[in-house]
Every structure is written in structure tokens, then in C-alpha cells.
Scaffold this motif. Structure first.
Motif, PDB file in Angstrom:
ATOM      1  N   GLY A  62       0.821  -1.211   0.000  1.00  0.00           N
ATOM      2  CA  GLY A  62       0.000   0.000   0.000  1.00  0.00           C
ATOM      3  C   GLY A  62       0.853   1.258   0.000  1.00  0.00           C
ATOM      4  N   ALA A  63       1.981   1.229   0.738  1.00  0.00           N
ATOM      5  CA  ALA A  63       2.881   2.385   0.775  1.00  0.00           C
ATOM      6  C   ALA A  63       3.512   2.623  -0.595  1.00  0.00           C
ATOM      7  CB  ALA A  63       3.961   2.160   1.829  1.00  0.00           C
ATOM      8  N   LEU A  64       3.872   1.536  -1.287  1.00  0.00           N
ATOM      9  CA  LEU A  64       4.446   1.663  -2.638  1.00  0.00           C
ATOM     10  C   LEU A  64       3.411   2.219  -3.610  1.00  0.00           C
ATOM     11  CD1 LEU A  64       6.402  -1.736  -2.951  1.00  0.00           C
ATOM     12  CD2 LEU A  64       7.366   0.516  -2.437  1.00  0.00           C
ATOM     13  N   SER A  65       2.203   1.691  -3.495  1.00  0.00           N
ATOM     14  CA  SER A  65       1.124   2.133  -4.388  1.00  0.00           C
ATOM     15  C   SER A  65       0.825   3.613  -4.161  1.00  0.00           C
ATOM     16  CB  SER A  65      -0.126   1.279  -4.131  1.00  0.00           C
ATOM     17  OG  SER A  65      -1.151   1.628  -5.007  1.00  0.00           O
ATOM     18  N   HIS A  66       0.758   4.000  -2.885  1.00  0.00           N
ATOM     19  CA  HIS A  66       0.462   5.393  -2.538  1.00  0.00           C
ATOM     20  C   HIS A  66       1.558   6.336  -3.055  1.00  0.00           C
ATOM     21  CE1 HIS A  66      -1.327   8.656  -0.237  1.00  0.00           C
ATOM     22  NE2 HIS A  66      -0.116   8.953   0.244  1.00  0.00           N
ATOM     23  N   ALA A  67       2.797   5.836  -3.113  1.00  0.00           N
ATOM     24  CA  ALA A  67       3.915   6.659  -3.576  1.00  0.00           C
ATOM     25  C   ALA A  67       3.954   6.785  -5.102  1.00  0.00           C
ATOM     26  CB  ALA A  67       5.228   6.066  -3.080  1.00  0.00           C
ATOM     27  N   GLY A  68       3.098   6.034  -5.802  1.00  0.00           N
ATOM     28  CA  GLY A  68       3.028   6.129  -7.259  1.00  0.00           C
ATOM     29  C   GLY A  68       4.177   5.458  -7.985  1.00  0.00           C
ATOM     30  N   VAL A  69       4.810   4.458  -7.353  1.00  0.00           N
ATOM     31  CA  VAL A  69       5.964   3.803  -7.983  1.00  0.00           C
ATOM     32  C   VAL A  69       5.589   2.450  -8.604  1.00  0.00           C
ATOM     33  CG1 VAL A  69       7.668   4.947  -6.525  1.00  0.00           C
ATOM     34  CG2 VAL A  69       6.657   2.780  -5.761  1.00  0.00           C
ATOM     35  N   LEU A  70       4.307   2.090  -8.581  1.00  0.00           N
ATOM     36  CA  LEU A  70       3.856   0.841  -9.193  1.00  0.00           C
ATOM     37  C   LEU A  70       2.986   1.141 -10.407  1.00  0.00           C
ATOM     38  CD1 LEU A  70       2.741  -1.158  -5.994  1.00  0.00           C
ATOM     39  CD2 LEU A  70       4.957  -1.239  -7.150  1.00  0.00           C
ATOM     40  N   TYR A  71       3.126   0.344 -11.439  1.00  0.00           N
ATOM     41  CA  TYR A  71       2.252   0.460 -12.604  1.00  0.00           C
ATOM     42  C   TYR A  71       2.115  -0.922 -13.228  1.00  0.00           C
ATOM     43  CZ  TYR A  71       6.561   0.305 -15.425  1.00  0.00           C
ATOM     44  OH  TYR A  71       7.753  -0.066 -16.005  1.00  0.00           O
ATOM     45  N   LYS A  72       1.066  -1.111 -14.022  1.00  0.00           N
ATOM     46  CA  LYS A  72       0.854  -2.411 -14.650  1.00  0.00           C
ATOM     47  C   LYS A  72       1.475  -2.405 -16.044  1.00  0.00           C
ATOM     48  CE  LYS A  72      -2.710  -5.766 -13.608  1.00  0.00           C
ATOM     49  NZ  LYS A  72      -4.154  -6.073 -13.523  1.00  0.00           N
ATOM     50  N   GLY A  73       2.185  -3.462 -16.342  1.00  0.00           N
ATOM     51  CA  GLY A  73       2.818  -3.535 -17.655  1.00  0.00           C
ATOM     52  C   GLY A  73       3.069  -4.971 -18.059  1.00  0.00           C
ATOM     53  N   SER A  74       3.314  -5.177 -19.350  1.00  0.00           N
ATOM     54  CA  SER A  74       3.611  -6.517 -19.850  1.00  0.00           C
ATOM     55  C   SER A  74       5.101  -6.763 -19.699  1.00  0.00           C
ATOM     56  CB  SER A  74       3.217  -6.619 -21.320  1.00  0.00           C
ATOM     57  OG  SER A  74       3.447  -7.925 -21.784  1.00  0.00           O
ATOM     58  N   TYR A  75       5.444  -7.962 -19.221  1.00  0.00           N
ATOM     59  CA  TYR A  75       6.851  -8.271 -18.996  1.00  0.00           C
ATOM     60  C   TYR A  75       7.167  -9.628 -19.588  1.00  0.00           C
ATOM     61  CZ  TYR A  75      11.415  -8.290 -16.728  1.00  0.00           C
ATOM     62  OH  TYR A  75      12.753  -8.284 -16.503  1.00  0.00           O
ATOM     63  N   GLU A  76       8.328  -9.732 -20.234  1.00  0.00           N
ATOM     64  CA  GLU A  76       8.756 -11.030 -20.734  1.00  0.00           C
ATOM     65  C   GLU A  76      10.265 -11.159 -20.592  1.00  0.00           C
ATOM     66  OE1 GLU A  76       8.335 -11.723 -24.991  1.00  0.00           O
ATOM     67  OE2 GLU A  76       7.878  -9.594 -25.268  1.00  0.00           O
ATOM     68  N   HIS A 114      13.284 -20.520 -18.306  1.00  0.00           N
ATOM     69  CA  HIS A 114      12.206 -20.648 -19.297  1.00  0.00           C
ATOM     70  C   HIS A 114      11.711 -19.271 -19.686  1.00  0.00           C
ATOM     71  CE1 HIS A 114      11.974 -24.990 -18.540  1.00  0.00           C
ATOM     72  NE2 HIS A 114      12.122 -24.683 -17.257  1.00  0.00           N
ATOM     73  N   TRP A 115      11.399 -19.113 -20.981  1.00  0.00           N
ATOM     74  CA  TRP A 115      10.891 -17.831 -21.465  1.00  0.00           C
ATOM     75  C   TRP A 115       9.480 -17.627 -20.938  1.00  0.00           C
ATOM     76  CZ3 TRP A 115      13.360 -13.857 -23.488  1.00  0.00           C
ATOM     77  CH2 TRP A 115      12.608 -12.805 -24.014  1.00  0.00           C
ATOM     78  N   THR A 116       9.271 -16.485 -20.284  1.00  0.00           N
ATOM     79  CA  THR A 116       7.989 -16.212 -19.643  1.00  0.00           C
ATOM     80  C   THR A 116       7.496 -14.838 -20.072  1.00  0.00           C
ATOM     81  OG1 THR A 116       8.691 -17.502 -17.711  1.00  0.00           O
ATOM     82  CG2 THR A 116       6.822 -16.026 -17.397  1.00  0.00           C
ATOM     83  N   LYS A 117       6.186 -14.781 -20.400  1.00  0.00           N
ATOM     84  CA  LYS A 117       5.584 -13.504 -20.762  1.00  0.00           C
ATOM     85  C   LYS A 117       4.243 -13.387 -20.067  1.00  0.00           C
ATOM     86  CE  LYS A 117       4.058 -10.696 -24.695  1.00  0.00           C
ATOM     87  NZ  LYS A 117       3.924 -10.599 -26.166  1.00  0.00           N
ATOM     88  N   GLU A 118       4.063 -12.270 -19.327  1.00  0.00           N
ATOM     89  CA  GLU A 118       2.785 -12.073 -18.654  1.00  0.00           C
ATOM     90  C   GLU A 118       2.625 -10.614 -18.249  1.00  0.00           C
ATOM     91  OE1 GLU A 118       3.321 -14.938 -15.474  1.00  0.00           O
ATOM     92  OE2 GLU A 118       3.862 -13.355 -14.056  1.00  0.00           O
ATOM     93  N   GLU A 119       1.398 -10.266 -17.846  1.00  0.00           N
ATOM     94  CA  GLU A 119       1.115  -8.913 -17.385  1.00  0.00           C
ATOM     95  C   GLU A 119       1.299  -8.874 -15.870  1.00  0.00           C
ATOM     96  OE1 GLU A 119      -2.131  -5.584 -18.534  1.00  0.00           O
ATOM     97  OE2 GLU A 119      -2.960  -7.263 -17.403  1.00  0.00           O
ATOM     98  N   ASN A 120       2.164  -7.970 -15.417  1.00  0.00           N
ATOM     99  CA  ASN A 120       2.477  -7.862 -13.992  1.00  0.00           C
ATOM    100  C   ASN A 120       2.427  -6.408 -13.544  1.00  0.00           C
ATOM    101  OD1 ASN A 120       5.199 -10.127 -14.602  1.00  0.00           O
ATOM    102  ND2 ASN A 120       3.169 -10.670 -13.909  1.00  0.00           N
ATOM    103  N   TYR A 121       2.490  -6.238 -12.239  1.00  0.00           N
ATOM    104  CA  TYR A 121       2.771  -4.912 -11.698  1.00  0.00           C
ATOM    105  C   TYR A 121       4.280  -4.703 -11.761  1.00  0.00           C
ATOM    106  CZ  TYR A 121      -1.960  -4.237 -10.015  1.00  0.00           C
ATOM    107  OH  TYR A 121      -3.323  -4.062  -9.967  1.00  0.00           O
ATOM    108  N   MET A 122       4.674  -3.506 -12.142  1.00  0.00           N
ATOM    109  CA  MET A 122       6.083  -3.157 -12.264  1.00  0.00           C
ATOM    110  C   MET A 122       6.435  -2.080 -11.232  1.00  0.00           C
ATOM    111  SD  MET A 122       6.877  -5.101 -14.856  1.00  0.00           S
ATOM    112  CE  MET A 122       8.492  -4.501 -15.338  1.00  0.00           C
TER     113      MET A 122
END
Length: 504
Positions: A62-76, A114-122
Motif C-alpha cells: 500500500g505504501a508503494l502504491s500510494h507513492a506512485g511507484v507501481l504500474y501495470k505492464g507486460s513483462y517477458e 524458461h521464457w515467460t511472458k505475462e502482465e504484472n505490476y512493475m
């Protein structure tokens, strides 16, 4: 404590036909048992599956989210399940798997990726390059030993991509769900690192200790502790830990321990072979934090026999033997036999002590401060090296003056005999006090034999040879404790050790 979440735990439990919770309960119990067996005490043992920790992780997120340092993105990228991390191409090597098919593995561990691709929080790690560099440059001892500090600085000069801090829940159910997004699970490393805070009562009472804490970590997880963790803390409005102490690994006859090579050393077997104190002493005496150290049975036997059984145990046995100390007391010190001098060269012609004896007294007098400094500096091997050197000097002192040759019927000879024994027992008392954190059982046995009470075993105020400085010695004339036998039994030859290992 135990870090219990993640994909590798989930997969291991499935392979064993049990639930992750049951697997963790069993493995966590093994760790607790190993710590008890090794004589390691602790104020708390925390598991990441505990409610108090999960509550702390949710608050930290919650502290990280409140600080605006998290965002959703695709990662592989290439993901290593045993290491629970994505690895860049530079940390990979081409190999073939058990079926002979080409595959990529981690250079560090040899585990397949292993090669991995998914949508995560960054996490916006890239935004923390300057704050991390400033933190390290302002605190050159924040990471120790220095080679690992330099590693961290070099990493900050390279690419610093944003960090994936969650996994799709469909792939990873064994973990803490992202608050407000049950389709995602918090990345195991973010979860695990918060453990340093949750054990201190985060988010309410951690301030009593934080940030004046020291982490002790293996060199293989340095990046997580030297870059990711300080960045996450800064983002959450907290300071990085005061120090990160890094240790290297044990190899076996020059090779990395590996199940496939069959050269994994089982600590419980070693405790059975060498005793708790023998095994602890070897690891702390030979373990150099900044470089990998080599382990093999013959090396343990040689070192422990030489320094514990022969040098230290032999010295105690000789100086308390009934034939040489029939009254079984802490003998009196005679100033005329061992007069105080400012310079050992002045000792010629006065008393019976020689220049080497004064060198011994000076060395042992300075030993407590020296050992304390090395302990504080995470260089335990250097502290033990100093103690071992002083033990050798004390044996030299005892051998040089041959107290067993002195005639007790002569009053002057008796005074010198008592003085030799007094100095020797004073040296042994210092060694026993300083060795308590390393070989607790043996140190207790030694100090009890010297009649040093429980309240007289502290490092602060450890006074050596008070009578040499004209002050009273509380131990002088005291009846020694009962003879509990050999201080440390010599270890058998390697053939015997192999047999005991097989039996264990």
C-alpha cells in the motif's frame, strides 16, 4: 526464519503430493531443528506464511502504491524458478537438458530458465538510480566486505530496468494476493524482503530498531539486498538498513556443492562427527566472507585437533593437573617474580620473567579490544586467528619455564611456580570469555573449571592480570571448579571419521 512463498515451493509440493502449507511446515521445522542442533539462539523465528507477516506485506504494498511507484505492464524474459527471478542474457549459458535438447541455464546456479511472458505490476526501479548511488557513496561501509560494495556500485552504472513485482495468480497461487487485485500475486522476493520489517512489528513498532539493523546475506542474493530492497524501502518512505554484511560460499575440494555431484555437506552429520563446538569453530575460523572457502573432512580434523584439543585443551590440562597444582586453587601472583616494566627490555636482571613473557602479557591484554573490533567488523576468522596466536604464545610461556621442574620446598621457587600458573590461568580465562559466542559449550566448561562465575563472564570490564598492575584479583586464592575431564576430545583419523559419517 523461513521464506515460504513462490513458484518453486508450489511445484515442489505438487511433486511431493502434498500442499505447500504442509511442505513448509515440515521444512521450517527442519531449519528450526538444525539451528537448535548447531547451538544457534534467536529471539524470533518468523515464517512468511504467518498472518503478522502477510499483514506487513499488504501495508508495505500500500505504501508503494500510494507513492506512485507501481504500474501495470507486460513483462517477458528468461525466468529461473529456483532463483525466483528473471535473468538477462548476459547471465545465461547454452546447455543440453537430460534428454539432450538445447536449453538455457543460469550461469550462477546452473538451473534451467524458461521464457515467460505475462502482465504484472512493475516497480519503477529506474527512478532510484541517483538515490541509490547517493546512499552508497554517503555510506561506504553500508555493504561489507568492500568487494561487494564495489559490485553494487558497478551495477548502478549498468542498465537498471524496472522490476516485475507480481505474478499472475493463475500461475502462482502460493503467495500473498496483491491488495485490490486478486488476479495477481505479490512477487516472492518483495514478500520475503519485507520479513526484515515484519519481524520488528511493522508498520507500528519497527521504528525501535529500524534502520539500525544489519542484514547477513549470501553473495548470490546481493543484488536483491543491495539494489532492490533499498530502492523499495526508499519508495515506501523508509531508510535502507544500516549495514548489509555479505558472505561467500563453501566449496568442497574446490567444487561447488551439488546434489548431482553428490558432494553436499550435511551439517547435522558434521555436528555428529565433530561436535557442535568443533564444527562451529572450524566454520568461523576458516570462513572468510569475501571469498569462497574450501571444505574437506581432513582439514576440519587437523585444525580442530591442533587448536582446540591440543593447544587450548592441553594447556588447561597441564596447568590444572594435580601434580602441578595439588591445592586445586587459582594461585597467587608475585610482583617480585614478574615486576611491572614499561619496556620489556628493562626486565633484564629483575624478577624471573623474560622479554617474551612481557610480550605475551601485552598481547593478551590487548586481545579483548582486538577481538571485539573484529567481531563488530564481521571478521570473526581474524578474531579467532588472534586468539589462536595468543594460545600458542601461552603454551610457549608454560613450556619455557617448565613449572614441573621447580622445587616446591624452596619458597622462592614456589612463588615463581604460583606466578607461572596464575599468568597461565589468567590467559585461559580471557580465552574462555572471548570464545563464548563461537564454542559456547567448551567455553562454559573451561570457565567453570577456572571457577569463573556466570556473572564474571562478560566482555565489558574483562580485566586481565590485575595483579600485574598492582590491583586486586578476585580469582586469586579461589578454589578451582571440579575437573570435568578433557576439554575437547581429539577427533579420530579420516578412516574413523568416514565410518562415523556412514553411521550418522
Amino acid at each position: 526464519g523461513t521464506d515460504e512463498h513462490g513458484l518453486k515451493i508450489q511445484q515442489a509440493a505438487a511433486a511431493a503430493g502434498t500442499s505447500p502449507a504442509e511442505l513448509c511446515e515440515r521444512i521450517s521445522g527442519l531449519f528450526r531443528r538444525a539451528l537448535t542442533q548447531a547451538g544457534v539462539s534467536y529471539t524470533d523465528f518468523i515464517r512468511t506464511s504467518e498472518p503478522r507477516h502477510q499483514r506487513a506485506v499488504r501495508h508495505f504494498w500500500g505504501a508503494l502504491s500510494h507513492a506512485g511507484v507501481l504500474y501495470k505492464g507486460s513483462y517477458e524474459g528468461w525466468y529461473c524458478t529456483p532463483e525466483e527471478s528473471f535473468l538477462p542474457e548476459s547471465q545465461l549459458a547454452e546447455r543440453t537438458d537430460s534428454q539432450g535438447r538445447p536449453c538455457k541455464v543460469s550461469l550462477e546456479s546452473g538451473h534451467e530458465v524458461h521464457w515467460t511472458k505475462e502482465e504484472n505490476y512493475m516497480f519503477r526501479l529506474s527512478a532510484f538510480r541517483d538515490p541509490l548511488q547517493n546512499w552508497l557513496r554517503d555510506n561506504p561501509r553500508a555493504i561489507f566486505p568492500n568487494p561487494f560494495y564495489q559490485h553494487a556500485l558497478r551495477w548502478l552504472d549498468e542498465d537498471l530496468p524496472d522490476l516485475s513485482v507480481s505474478r499472475e495468480r493463475s500461475r502462482l497461487q502460493w503467495g500473498i494476493p496483491v491488495p485490490g487485485d486478486p488476479a495477481q500475486t505479490i512477487y516472492v522476493w518483495v514478500d520475503a524482503l519485507v520479513n526484515y520489517l515484519s519481524v520488528l512489528g511493522y508498520p507500528e513498532s519497527h521504528g525501535v530498531w529500524w534502520p539500525a539493523v544489519h542484514h547477513v546475506v549470501g553473495k548470490d542474493i546481493l543484488k536483491f539486498h543491495a539494489l532492490y530492497w533499498p530502492a523499495l524501502l526508499l519508495a515506501a518512505g523508509l531508510e535502507p538498513p544500516e549495514r548489509i554484511l555479505v558472505h561467500s560460499h563453501w566449496t568442497v575440494k574446490g567444487q561447488k556443492m551439488s546434489k548431482s555431484l553428490g558432494n553436499v555437506v550435511d551439517p547435522s552429520v558434521c555436528v555428529g562427527q565433530y561436535g557442535v563446538d568443533g564444527f562451529r569453530y572450524f566454520l568461523l575460523r576458516q570462513g572468510v566472507p569475501e571469498r569462497d572457502c574450501d571444505y574437506y573432512d581432513e582439514k576440519v580434523v587437523k585444525l580442530v585437533n591442533s587448536e582446540l584439543a591440543d593447544a587450548l585443551g592441553g594447556l588447561l590440562n597441564r596447568s590444572t593437573a594435580p601434580s602441578i597444582n595439588p591445592s586445586n586453587t587459582y594461585p597467587r601472583f608475585s610482583e617480585p617474580c614478574f615486576p611491572k616494566v614499561l619496556d620489556s627490555r628493562e626486565a633484564k636482571g629483575t624478577g624471573r620473567a623474560c622479554a617474551e613473557d612481557y610480550e605475551l602479557v601485552a598481547a593478551v591484554a590487548s586481545l579483548p579490544a582486538q577481538v571485539d573490533s573484529y567481531f563488530e567488523g564481521f571478521q570473526i576468522y581474524k578474531a579467532l586467528e588472534c586468539i589462536a596466536q595468543c594460545v600458542r604464545q601461552t603454551n610457549g610461556f608454560f613450556q619455557r619455564h617448565r613449572p614441573w621442574k621447580l622445587d616446591r620446598r624452596d619458597a622462592g621457587e614456589q612463588l615463581w611456580l604460583d606466578t607461572i600458573l596464575h599468568v597461565t590461568l589468567e590467559c585461559l580465562r580471557v580465552y574462555g570469555t572471548l570464545l563464548q559466542p563461537v564454542v559456547p559449550h567448551m567455553a562454559h566448561k573451561l570457565l567453570s573449571r577456572l571457577a569463573v562465575g556466570p556473572g564474571e563472564r562478560g566482555l565489558s570490564g574483562l580485566a586481565f592480570l590485575a595483579r600485574y598492575d598492582g590491583k586486586p584479583c578476585p580469582f586469586e586464592g579461589r578454589q578451582l571448579g571440579p575437573d570435568a575431564g578433557i576439554l575437547f576430545h581429539r577427533l579420530g583419523k579420516s578412516e574413523t571419521m568416514k565410518k562415523r559419517k556412514q553411521e550418522a
